[in-house]
Design a protein around this motif. Structure first.
Motif, PDB file in Angstrom:
ATOM      1  N   ALA A 174       8.500   9.512 -13.751  1.00 51.45           N
ATOM      2  CA  ALA A 174       7.454  10.289 -13.077  1.00 51.45           C
ATOM      3  C   ALA A 174       6.385   9.377 -12.491  1.00 51.45           C
ATOM      4  O   ALA A 174       5.905   9.599 -11.369  1.00 51.45           O
ATOM      5  N   ALA A 175       5.995   8.344 -13.242  1.00 52.46           N
ATOM      6  CA  ALA A 175       4.959   7.428 -12.763  1.00 52.46           C
ATOM      7  C   ALA A 175       5.444   6.627 -11.554  1.00 52.46           C
ATOM      8  O   ALA A 175       4.690   6.412 -10.595  1.00 52.46           O
ATOM      9  N   THR A 176       6.704   6.189 -11.573  1.00 52.01           N
ATOM     10  CA  THR A 176       7.243   5.409 -10.458  1.00 52.01           C
ATOM     11  C   THR A 176       7.380   6.259  -9.200  1.00 52.01           C
ATOM     12  O   THR A 176       7.061   5.806  -8.092  1.00 52.01           O
ATOM     13  N   VAL A 177       7.854   7.495  -9.358  1.00 55.32           N
ATOM     14  CA  VAL A 177       7.926   8.401  -8.208  1.00 55.32           C
ATOM     15  C   VAL A 177       6.535   8.640  -7.634  1.00 55.32           C
ATOM     16  O   VAL A 177       6.344   8.612  -6.405  1.00 55.32           O
ATOM     17  N   SER A 178       5.552   8.848  -8.513  1.00 56.63           N
ATOM     18  CA  SER A 178       4.170   9.054  -8.052  1.00 56.63           C
ATOM     19  C   SER A 178       3.653   7.831  -7.309  1.00 56.63           C
ATOM     20  O   SER A 178       2.951   7.955  -6.297  1.00 56.63           O
ATOM     21  N   TYR A 179       4.006   6.655  -7.798  1.00 51.47           N
ATOM     22  CA  TYR A 179       3.565   5.408  -7.145  1.00 51.47           C
ATOM     23  C   TYR A 179       4.095   5.319  -5.717  1.00 51.47           C
ATOM     24  O   TYR A 179       3.338   5.082  -4.767  1.00 51.47           O
ATOM     25  N   TYR A 180       5.408   5.517  -5.564  1.00 51.01           N
ATOM     26  CA  TYR A 180       6.021   5.352  -4.248  1.00 51.01           C
ATOM     27  C   TYR A 180       5.647   6.489  -3.286  1.00 51.01           C
ATOM     28  O   TYR A 180       5.724   6.302  -2.061  1.00 51.01           O
ATOM     29  N   LEU A 181       5.262   7.634  -3.822  1.00 46.92           N
ATOM     30  CA  LEU A 181       4.752   8.699  -2.959  1.00 46.92           C
ATOM     31  C   LEU A 181       3.312   8.414  -2.544  1.00 46.92           C
ATOM     32  O   LEU A 181       2.907   8.734  -1.420  1.00 46.92           O
ATOM     33  N   ALA A 182       2.546   7.825  -3.460  1.00 45.11           N
ATOM     34  CA  ALA A 182       1.116   7.624  -3.210  1.00 45.11           C
ATOM     35  C   ALA A 182       0.850   6.519  -2.190  1.00 45.11           C
ATOM     36  O   ALA A 182      -0.060   6.639  -1.375  1.00 45.11           O
ATOM     37  N   VAL A 183       1.630   5.431  -2.230  1.00 47.27           N
ATOM     38  CA  VAL A 183       1.353   4.284  -1.353  1.00 47.27           C
ATOM     39  C   VAL A 183       1.306   4.672   0.127  1.00 47.27           C
ATOM     40  O   VAL A 183       0.299   4.423   0.806  1.00 47.27           O
ATOM     41  N   PRO A 184       2.358   5.293   0.683  1.00 45.88           N
ATOM     42  CA  PRO A 184       2.287   5.624   2.113  1.00 45.88           C
ATOM     43  C   PRO A 184       1.242   6.683   2.434  1.00 45.88           C
ATOM     44  O   PRO A 184       0.625   6.645   3.509  1.00 45.88           O
ATOM     45  N   LEU A 185       1.039   7.642   1.514  1.00 44.69           N
ATOM     46  CA  LEU A 185       0.042   8.681   1.763  1.00 44.69           C
ATOM     47  C   LEU A 185      -1.366   8.090   1.829  1.00 44.69           C
ATOM     48  O   LEU A 185      -2.157   8.430   2.714  1.00 44.69           O
ATOM     49  N   ILE A 186      -1.677   7.209   0.892  1.00 46.01           N
ATOM     50  CA  ILE A 186      -3.002   6.590   0.875  1.00 46.01           C
ATOM     51  C   ILE A 186      -3.173   5.664   2.075  1.00 46.01           C
ATOM     52  O   ILE A 186      -4.246   5.604   2.684  1.00 46.01           O
ATOM     53  N   GLN A 187      -2.105   4.930   2.426  1.00 49.42           N
ATOM     54  CA  GLN A 187      -2.168   4.062   3.608  1.00 49.42           C
ATOM     55  C   GLN A 187      -2.478   4.869   4.861  1.00 49.42           C
ATOM     56  O   GLN A 187      -3.347   4.501   5.663  1.00 49.42           O
ATOM     57  N   ALA A 188      -1.760   5.988   5.030  1.00 45.84           N
ATOM     58  CA  ALA A 188      -1.966   6.823   6.218  1.00 45.84           C
ATOM     59  C   ALA A 188      -3.379   7.396   6.234  1.00 45.84           C
ATOM     60  O   ALA A 188      -4.044   7.418   7.279  1.00 45.84           O
ATOM     61  N   TYR A 189      -3.846   7.845   5.055  1.00 46.33           N
ATOM     62  CA  TYR A 189      -5.199   8.421   4.994  1.00 46.33           C
ATOM     63  C   TYR A 189      -6.254   7.373   5.319  1.00 46.33           C
ATOM     64  O   TYR A 189      -7.190   7.636   6.081  1.00 46.33           O
ATOM     65  N   GLN A 190      -6.101   6.175   4.748  1.00 49.56           N
ATOM     66  CA  GLN A 190      -7.091   5.128   4.998  1.00 49.56           C
ATOM     67  C   GLN A 190      -7.098   4.688   6.455  1.00 49.56           C
ATOM     68  O   GLN A 190      -8.151   4.404   7.022  1.00 49.56           O
ATOM     69  N   HIS A 191      -5.902   4.641   7.092  1.00 49.21           N
ATOM     70  CA  HIS A 191      -5.844   4.278   8.514  1.00 49.21           C
ATOM     71  C   HIS A 191      -6.549   5.334   9.370  1.00 49.21           C
ATOM     72  O   HIS A 191      -7.299   4.996  10.292  1.00 49.21           O
ATOM     73  N   ARG A 192      -6.284   6.606   9.050  1.00 52.26           N
ATOM     74  CA  ARG A 192      -6.943   7.678   9.805  1.00 52.26           C
ATOM     75  C   ARG A 192      -8.447   7.636   9.597  1.00 52.26           C
ATOM     76  O   ARG A 192      -9.225   7.828  10.536  1.00 52.26           O
ATOM     77  N   ARG A 193      -8.862   7.386   8.357  1.00 52.63           N
ATOM     78  CA  ARG A 193     -10.294   7.344   8.065  1.00 52.63           C
ATOM     79  C   ARG A 193     -10.969   6.186   8.789  1.00 52.63           C
ATOM     80  O   ARG A 193     -12.066   6.332   9.336  1.00 52.63           O
ATOM     81  N   LYS A 194     -10.308   5.017   8.803  1.00 54.44           N
ATOM     82  CA  LYS A 194     -10.859   3.874   9.531  1.00 54.44           C
ATOM     83  C   LYS A 194     -10.952   4.175  11.026  1.00 54.44           C
ATOM     84  O   LYS A 194     -11.912   3.794  11.699  1.00 54.44           O
ATOM     85  N   GLY A 195      -9.929   4.885  11.548  1.00 60.55           N
ATOM     86  CA  GLY A 195      -9.946   5.254  12.952  1.00 60.55           C
ATOM     87  C   GLY A 195     -11.092   6.198  13.278  1.00 60.55           C
ATOM     88  O   GLY A 195     -11.758   6.047  14.320  1.00 60.55           O
ATOM     89  N   ARG A 196     -11.341   7.160  12.379  1.00 60.56           N
ATOM     90  CA  ARG A 196     -12.453   8.095  12.609  1.00 60.56           C
ATOM     91  C   ARG A 196     -13.795   7.372  12.555  1.00 60.56           C
ATOM     92  O   ARG A 196     -14.688   7.626  13.368  1.00 60.56           O
ATOM     93  N   ILE A 197     -13.933   6.465  11.587  1.00 65.06           N
ATOM     94  CA  ILE A 197     -15.186   5.709  11.479  1.00 65.06           C
ATOM     95  C   ILE A 197     -15.384   4.832  12.710  1.00 65.06           C
ATOM     96  O   ILE A 197     -16.499   4.747  13.257  1.00 65.06           O
ATOM     97  N   ARG A 198     -14.295   4.182  13.173  1.00 69.01           N
ATOM     98  CA  ARG A 198     -14.387   3.330  14.360  1.00 69.01           C
ATOM     99  C   ARG A 198     -14.751   4.158  15.592  1.00 69.01           C
ATOM    100  O   ARG A 198     -15.556   3.724  16.434  1.00 69.01           O
ATOM    101  N   ALA A 199     -14.161   5.355  15.687  1.00 66.80           N
ATOM    102  CA  ALA A 199     -14.465   6.222  16.825  1.00 66.80           C
ATOM    103  C   ALA A 199     -15.932   6.660  16.801  1.00 66.80           C
ATOM    104  O   ALA A 199     -16.596   6.710  17.853  1.00 66.80           O
ATOM    105  N   LYS A 200     -16.458   6.956  15.606  1.00 67.45           N
ATOM    106  CA  LYS A 200     -17.867   7.341  15.501  1.00 67.45           C
ATOM    107  C   LYS A 200     -18.785   6.187  15.897  1.00 67.45           C
ATOM    108  O   LYS A 200     -19.786   6.389  16.595  1.00 67.45           O
ATOM    109  N   LEU A 201     -18.436   4.980  15.433  1.00 71.34           N
ATOM    110  CA  LEU A 201     -19.243   3.811  15.793  1.00 71.34           C
ATOM    111  C   LEU A 201     -19.213   3.553  17.300  1.00 71.34           C
ATOM    112  O   LEU A 201     -20.246   3.227  17.910  1.00 71.34           O
TER     113      LEU A 201
END
Length: 220
Positions: A174-201
């Motif tokens: 369960a922990a390993t499945v959660s790990y491999y699901l979390a990595v791409p989701l968090i990466q995508a979220y952080q990229h989108r968030r950085k893009g929104r912050i950059r757009a605001k700036l």
């Protein structure tokens, strides 16, 4: 006190919200996901913390899950806050199926028989009974009485040790499945968030540049 609740909740409400939090479990899960996404560490470090938290929920150390998850996250160089949040994978809705899976797996690995009647009562009640027996024996020892360890011995052999051994395999899965699901989701979220912050700036810079140009034009 600054953080003291204005409306003191009655005991029955505290118990009800333990099993069904305000807003429901879906909202609670969304809150945990939101907090995980907004953590500042790299995705792999946050995901290692999630691994530690999810794995900990498959251990029989009730009441110590926060401590164990934090220690595991520290050893794995994962995000400790992510580990603490991930322990909510274990909650009153999931503890019973997790416990049954761990006990079945543990008794199978140990070659002992798993009696389904053992899970008719809440596993939490069994752990509470064991804790009560332990406390009684400790107080009896200091008061000069004769402690009785037979009940705790039965609990250890039939519940705790099989749960501990049986939780390793499903916990790792369960922990390993959660790990491999979390990595791409968090990466995508952080990229989108950085893009929104950059757009605001960029928008702020463009507005400031426009304002300066307007001031220069007005000065002319």
């Amino acid at each position: 006190m600054v953080f003291k609740r204005r409306d003191k909740r009655p005991i029955w409400k505290i118990v009800v919200e333990l099993f069904y939090p305000r807003g429901g479990w879906l909202r609670a899960a969304q809150y945990v996901r939101h907090r995980l996404h907004r953590l500042p560490d790299p995705p792999h470090k946050i995901s290692r913390g999630i691994w530690a938290g999810v794995f900990t929920t498959f251990t029989p150390f009730y009441g110590l899950h926060f401590v164990i998850a934090a220690i595991l996250a520290f050893v794995m160089q994962g995000n400790i806050i992510a580990a603490l949040l991930a322990t909510f994978f274990g909650n009153p809705l999931t503890y019973l199926p997790i416990g049954i899976i761990c006990l079945k797996t543990g008794h199978w690995l140990l070659g002992t028989e798993f009696d389904p009647e053992h899970v008719e009562r809440s596993l939490g009640s069994k752990f509470a009974d064991a804790g009560s027996d332990l406390w009684h024996n400790i107080t009896t020892t200091f008061s000069g009485g004769q402690p009785d360890w037979e009940g705790l011995s039965v609990f250890y052999d039939e519940v705790f040790f099989p749960y501990l051994i049986g939780g390793l395999i499903p916990g790792i899965i369960a922990a390993t499945v959660s790990y491999y699901l979390a990595v791409p989701l968090i990466q995508a979220y952080q990229h989108r968030r950085k893009g929104r912050i950059r757009a605001k700036l960029d928008t702020i810079k463009a507005k400031r540049a426009a304002a300066k140009a307007k001031d220069r034009a007005a000065g002319k």
